[in-house]
Scaffold this motif. Structure first.
Motif, short mmCIF file in Angstrom:
data_model
loop_
_atom_site.label_atom_id
_atom_site.label_comp_id
_atom_site.label_asym_id
_atom_site.label_seq_id
_atom_site.Cartn_x
_atom_site.Cartn_y
_atom_site.Cartn_z
N ALA A 164 0.82 -1.21 0.00
CA ALA A 164 0.00 0.00 0.00
C ALA A 164 0.85 1.27 0.00
O ALA A 164 0.46 2.28 -0.57
N GLY A 165 2.03 1.22 0.60
CA GLY A 165 2.88 2.39 0.69
C GLY A 165 3.42 2.89 -0.64
O GLY A 165 3.76 4.06 -0.77
N VAL A 166 3.50 2.03 -1.63
CA VAL A 166 4.03 2.45 -2.93
C VAL A 166 2.94 2.65 -3.98
O VAL A 166 3.23 3.03 -5.11
N GLY A 178 -0.41 -3.80 4.04
CA GLY A 178 -1.27 -2.63 3.97
C GLY A 178 -2.41 -2.73 2.98
O GLY A 178 -3.18 -1.79 2.83
N ARG A 179 -2.52 -3.84 2.29
CA ARG A 179 -3.56 -4.01 1.27
C ARG A 179 -4.69 -4.86 1.84
O ARG A 179 -4.49 -5.69 2.72
#
Length: 130
Positions: free
Chosen positions: A39-41, A98-99
């Motif tokens: 999720a961070g990228v 994070g997904r």
């Protein structure tokens, strides 16, 4: 209105099918990377997430049917495989940091694949008429 002979011959040429096959493989690779990236990228568009999924799979379905499927049964099999692929990637997102996966995005992907495939199947069938 019937398509012109030039358009018909361009779209039925072997080079067009080859280009669609390459585009299908590229789309599938991009879908894998974008689906499993942490999720961070991720960079999102302002469009709703389900719309992004719908468009991505509609385009992939269109390329897949144009490049690989010629008959009714092949079109159904290719489309079903793409919907299953969407489900597999949606499930695999659970293991990406994070997904999260969701039924809404799976349904948007599946409906996009079906509609993209149907549009191209209809257009190819129309082009095949004399």
């Amino acid at each position: 209105m019937m398509p012109s002979r030039a358009l018909r011959s361009a779209l039925t040429a072997p080079a067009a099918r080859t280009a669609a096959r390459v585009a299908t493989i590229a789309c599938l690779c991009i879908l894998i990377v974008l689906s499993l990236a942490p999720a961070g990228v991720m960079v999102r568009t302002p469009a709703p997430k389900v719309f992004e999924h719908f468009l991505a799979y509609a385009g992939t379905g269109a390329f897949m049917v144009f490049g690989f499927a010629q008959a009714g049964r092949q079109i159904i099999q290719a489309t079903a495989a793409l919907v299953a692929f969407a489900g597999l990637l949606e499930y695999a997102q659970r293991f990406s940091p994070g997904r999260e996966s969701g039924w809404d995005t799976f349904f948007a992907s599946g409906i996009g694949a079906i509609i993209g495939a149907a549009i191209v199947a209809f257009a190819c069938r129309r082009l095949a008429r004399p």
